[in-house]
Enzyme design. Structure first.
Site, PDB file in Angstrom:
ATOM      1  N   PRO A  60       0.122  11.253   1.861  1.00 16.40           N
ATOM      2  CA  PRO A  60      -1.095  10.543   1.458  1.00 16.40           C
ATOM      3  C   PRO A  60      -2.202  11.531   1.102  1.00 16.40           C
ATOM      4  CG  PRO A  60      -0.168   9.587   3.446  1.00 16.40           C
ATOM      5  CD  PRO A  60       0.586  10.858   3.192  1.00 16.40           C
ATOM      6  N   GLU A  61      -2.850  11.295  -0.030  1.00 21.67           N
ATOM      7  CA  GLU A  61      -3.942  12.152  -0.468  1.00 21.67           C
ATOM      8  C   GLU A  61      -5.245  11.367  -0.405  1.00 21.67           C
ATOM      9  OE1 GLU A  61      -2.952  14.380  -4.008  1.00 21.67           O
ATOM     10  OE2 GLU A  61      -0.825  14.359  -3.503  1.00 21.67           O
TER      11      GLU A  61
END
Length: 215
Positions: A2-3
């Site tokens: 996840p960014e």
């Protein structure tokens, strides 16, 4: 992993579930990955903010719970074979699901991140008012490191990971030559700044565990 957009999506979904609620118990079996969680028990969640890829839960009595999702971490409303932490709230249970076990939780005094060096070293958010195009450009220009490695360090722009770094560099079309200064750094800056909100839809592009919070 996840960014920035995926972590922000998670934060927004967690707000109605956690804020204003008291954490009665945090159940897990790995005190090395989930540090001092007993400090959060009995505390009420006053808010949740995001810094880079970190989620920061403001608790009463000056405590803060810091969560990093790692590669596959996310929150769910039901227990699964990959549940690592169970959060017992006043009205429900919420489960931290993490198949690859790279996620981390710390409970610290608010703002005391000495045990979380990556959080201390984060640069400005790409979409915030603190982000300065010229300073970012100088940071890239003044280094001999590969552009992608610089972006992933989080010192110049917080929250950029593999997906968005790759997309930004693809759009910027940097020219890798032996002559210093020939890479179009200005284009790279512009596309890093512009790539983050594009993503792959309303929730981002990364591993979909961050989307499992619907009741």
């Amino acid at each position: 992993m996840p960014e920035l957009p995926e972590v922000e999506t998670t934060r927004r979904k967690l707000l109605p579930l956690f804020v204003g609620k008291r954490l009665l118990q945090l159940e897990h079996r790995d005190p090395r990955r989930y540090r001092h969680t007993e400090r959060a028990e009995g505390q009420r969640v006053e808010g949740i903010r995001r810094r880079g890829k970190f989620l920061l839960f403001a608790l009463t009595e000056g405590w803060e719970m810091v969560v990093h999702l790692g590669m596959t971490g996310g929150f769910r409303l039901e227990r699964s074979p990959h549940t690592r932490v169970a959060f017992q709230l006043e009205d429900r249970e919420i489960f931290f699901h993490d198949p690859r076990r790279f996620g981390r939780i710390w409970v610290v005094r608010k703002g005391d991140y000495q045990k979380i060096p990556l959080l201390l070293q984060l640069g400005p958010e790409p979409l915030s008012e603190d982000f300065r195009f010229h300073e970012f450009w100088l940071g890239l220009k003044g280094s001999q490191k590969p552009l992608k490695a610089l972006l992933l360090e989080q010192r110049l722009a917080a929250g950029v990971g593999n997906i968005y770094a790759d997309e930004a560099l693809f759009r910027a079309r940097p020219q890798y030559t032996s002559k210093r200064g020939t890479t179009p750094l200005g284009w790279t800056c512009a596309h890093v700044d512009g790539q983050v909100p594009i993503g792959g839809g309303p929730h981002g592009t990364a591993y979909p565990t961050h989307q499992r919070l619907e009741a």
